[in-house]
Write a protein that holds these residues in place. Sequence first.
Motif, PDB file in Angstrom:
ATOM      1  N   VAL A  41      -3.427  -7.566   2.664  1.00 24.06           N
ATOM      2  CA  VAL A  41      -3.976  -6.251   2.295  1.00 24.06           C
ATOM      3  C   VAL A  41      -4.721  -5.637   3.470  1.00 24.06           C
ATOM      4  CG1 VAL A  41      -5.633  -5.063   0.783  1.00 24.06           C
ATOM      5  CG2 VAL A  41      -4.051  -6.756  -0.176  1.00 24.06           C
ATOM      6  N   ARG A  42      -5.484  -6.448   4.210  1.00 28.50           N
ATOM      7  CA  ARG A  42      -6.179  -5.932   5.408  1.00 28.50           C
ATOM      8  C   ARG A  42      -5.182  -5.385   6.416  1.00 28.50           C
ATOM      9  NH1 ARG A  42      -9.271 -10.548   4.879  1.00 28.50           N
ATOM     10  NH2 ARG A  42      -8.152 -11.561   6.582  1.00 28.50           N
ATOM     11  N   LYS A  43      -4.096  -6.081   6.630  1.00 27.07           N
ATOM     12  CA  LYS A  43      -3.085  -5.628   7.597  1.00 27.07           C
ATOM     13  C   LYS A  43      -2.399  -4.355   7.116  1.00 27.07           C
ATOM     14  CE  LYS A  43      -3.982  -8.799  10.501  1.00 27.07           C
ATOM     15  NZ  LYS A  43      -4.750  -8.494  11.687  1.00 27.07           N
ATOM     16  N   VAL A  44      -2.142  -4.260   5.827  1.00 30.47           N
ATOM     17  CA  VAL A  44      -1.569  -3.025   5.276  1.00 30.47           C
ATOM     18  C   VAL A  44      -2.516  -1.868   5.551  1.00 30.47           C
ATOM     19  CG1 VAL A  44      -0.991  -1.813   3.137  1.00 30.47           C
ATOM     20  CG2 VAL A  44      -0.126  -4.120   3.527  1.00 30.47           C
ATOM     21  N   ILE A 100       1.724   8.226  -2.186  1.00 30.99           N
ATOM     22  CA  ILE A 100       1.057   7.142  -2.907  1.00 30.99           C
ATOM     23  C   ILE A 100      -0.033   6.546  -2.026  1.00 30.99           C
ATOM     24  CG2 ILE A 100       3.077   6.542  -4.298  1.00 30.99           C
ATOM     25  CD1 ILE A 100       3.419   4.084  -2.401  1.00 30.99           C
ATOM     26  N   LYS A 101      -1.030   5.990  -2.665  1.00 30.14           N
ATOM     27  CA  LYS A 101      -2.052   5.219  -1.955  1.00 30.14           C
ATOM     28  C   LYS A 101      -1.528   3.793  -1.907  1.00 30.14           C
ATOM     29  CE  LYS A 101      -6.457   7.466  -2.538  1.00 30.14           C
ATOM     30  NZ  LYS A 101      -7.813   7.320  -3.103  1.00 30.14           N
ATOM     31  N   ILE A 102      -0.917   3.429  -0.790  1.00 29.25           N
ATOM     32  CA  ILE A 102      -0.206   2.161  -0.686  1.00 29.25           C
ATOM     33  C   ILE A 102      -1.104   0.961  -0.977  1.00 29.25           C
ATOM     34  CG2 ILE A 102      -0.466   1.997   1.813  1.00 29.25           C
ATOM     35  CD1 ILE A 102       2.604   0.882  -0.194  1.00 29.25           C
ATOM     36  N   GLU A 103      -2.313   0.936  -0.449  1.00 23.10           N
ATOM     37  CA  GLU A 103      -3.206  -0.192  -0.690  1.00 23.10           C
ATOM     38  C   GLU A 103      -3.559  -0.295  -2.168  1.00 23.10           C
ATOM     39  OE1 GLU A 103      -7.555  -1.930   0.593  1.00 23.10           O
ATOM     40  OE2 GLU A 103      -6.724  -0.302   1.758  1.00 23.10           O
ATOM     41  N   GLU A 104      -3.781   0.835  -2.809  1.00 23.57           N
ATOM     42  CA  GLU A 104      -4.105   0.846  -4.237  1.00 23.57           C
ATOM     43  C   GLU A 104      -2.930   0.311  -5.061  1.00 23.57           C
ATOM     44  OE1 GLU A 104      -7.020   2.141  -5.726  1.00 23.57           O
ATOM     45  OE2 GLU A 104      -7.944   2.546  -3.795  1.00 23.57           O
ATOM     46  N   VAL A 105      -1.718   0.670  -4.668  1.00 25.84           N
ATOM     47  CA  VAL A 105      -0.534   0.173  -5.376  1.00 25.84           C
ATOM     48  C   VAL A 105      -0.442  -1.345  -5.235  1.00 25.84           C
ATOM     49  CG1 VAL A 105       1.997   0.190  -5.413  1.00 25.84           C
ATOM     50  CG2 VAL A 105       0.739   2.342  -5.191  1.00 25.84           C
ATOM     51  N   ILE A 106      -0.635  -1.830  -4.034  1.00 26.29           N
ATOM     52  CA  ILE A 106      -0.583  -3.280  -3.800  1.00 26.29           C
ATOM     53  C   ILE A 106      -1.665  -3.992  -4.603  1.00 26.29           C
ATOM     54  CG2 ILE A 106      -0.941  -5.071  -2.057  1.00 26.29           C
ATOM     55  CD1 ILE A 106       0.449  -3.116  -0.079  1.00 26.29           C
ATOM     56  N   GLN A 107      -2.868  -3.443  -4.609  1.00 24.18           N
ATOM     57  CA  GLN A 107      -3.969  -4.054  -5.364  1.00 24.18           C
ATOM     58  C   GLN A 107      -3.691  -4.016  -6.865  1.00 24.18           C
ATOM     59  OE1 GLN A 107      -6.297  -5.828  -4.183  1.00 24.18           O
ATOM     60  NE2 GLN A 107      -7.065  -5.014  -2.271  1.00 24.18           N
ATOM     61  N   HIS A 108      -3.085  -2.933  -7.337  1.00 27.11           N
ATOM     62  CA  HIS A 108      -2.752  -2.814  -8.766  1.00 27.11           C
ATOM     63  C   HIS A 108      -1.756  -3.894  -9.190  1.00 27.11           C
ATOM     64  CE1 HIS A 108      -2.047  -0.958 -12.639  1.00 27.11           C
ATOM     65  NE2 HIS A 108      -0.756  -1.036 -12.398  1.00 27.11           N
ATOM     66  N   CYS A 126      -0.848   1.009   7.801  1.00 27.47           N
ATOM     67  CA  CYS A 126      -0.350   2.141   7.013  1.00 27.47           C
ATOM     68  C   CYS A 126      -1.423   3.215   6.880  1.00 27.47           C
ATOM     69  CB  CYS A 126       0.050   1.671   5.608  1.00 27.47           C
ATOM     70  SG  CYS A 126       1.400   0.486   5.577  1.00 27.47           S
ATOM     71  N   ASN A 127      -0.988   4.406   6.603  1.00 29.11           N
ATOM     72  CA  ASN A 127      -1.915   5.483   6.284  1.00 29.11           C
ATOM     73  C   ASN A 127      -2.439   5.267   4.874  1.00 29.11           C
ATOM     74  OD1 ASN A 127      -1.475   6.959   8.716  1.00 29.11           O
ATOM     75  ND2 ASN A 127       0.460   7.668   7.874  1.00 29.11           N
ATOM     76  N   THR A 128      -3.616   5.814   4.585  1.00 28.71           N
ATOM     77  CA  THR A 128      -4.160   5.713   3.232  1.00 28.71           C
ATOM     78  C   THR A 128      -3.159   6.271   2.233  1.00 28.71           C
ATOM     79  OG1 THR A 128      -6.413   5.903   4.058  1.00 28.71           O
ATOM     80  CG2 THR A 128      -6.070   6.381   1.722  1.00 28.71           C
ATOM     81  N   TRP A 129      -2.637   7.431   2.543  1.00 26.13           N
ATOM     82  CA  TRP A 129      -1.603   8.055   1.714  1.00 26.13           C
ATOM     83  C   TRP A 129      -0.279   7.946   2.455  1.00 26.13           C
ATOM     84  CZ3 TRP A 129      -2.171   9.706  -3.193  1.00 26.13           C
ATOM     85  CH2 TRP A 129      -3.467   9.907  -3.654  1.00 26.13           C
ATOM     86  N   GLU A 130       0.712   7.339   1.831  1.00 27.88           N
ATOM     87  CA  GLU A 130       2.044   7.221   2.422  1.00 27.88           C
ATOM     88  C   GLU A 130       3.022   8.060   1.620  1.00 27.88           C
ATOM     89  OE1 GLU A 130       3.286   5.818   5.099  1.00 27.88           O
ATOM     90  OE2 GLU A 130       1.497   4.769   5.772  1.00 27.88           O
TER      91      GLU A 130
END
Length: 64
Positions: free
Chosen positions: A44-47, A4-12, A51-55
Amino acid sequence: MARIKIEEVIQHLDHDMKRALEAAVRETIPDAQFDRQRLFKAFVRKVRLKCNTWESVPDNYVDD
């Protein structure tokens, strides 16, 4: 394993994530003064940095 793209999930999920992050801070630091939006953006910046782009996550955590 799924990825998953962790940052994208958080933003969603930003609306619910902001509320949950605010509730967690208020629970642990009741007198804290902060702006929920700024706190979330910093989170979100810290994530992004930690984290990797893809986790990779176990397949059973993902459903189509």
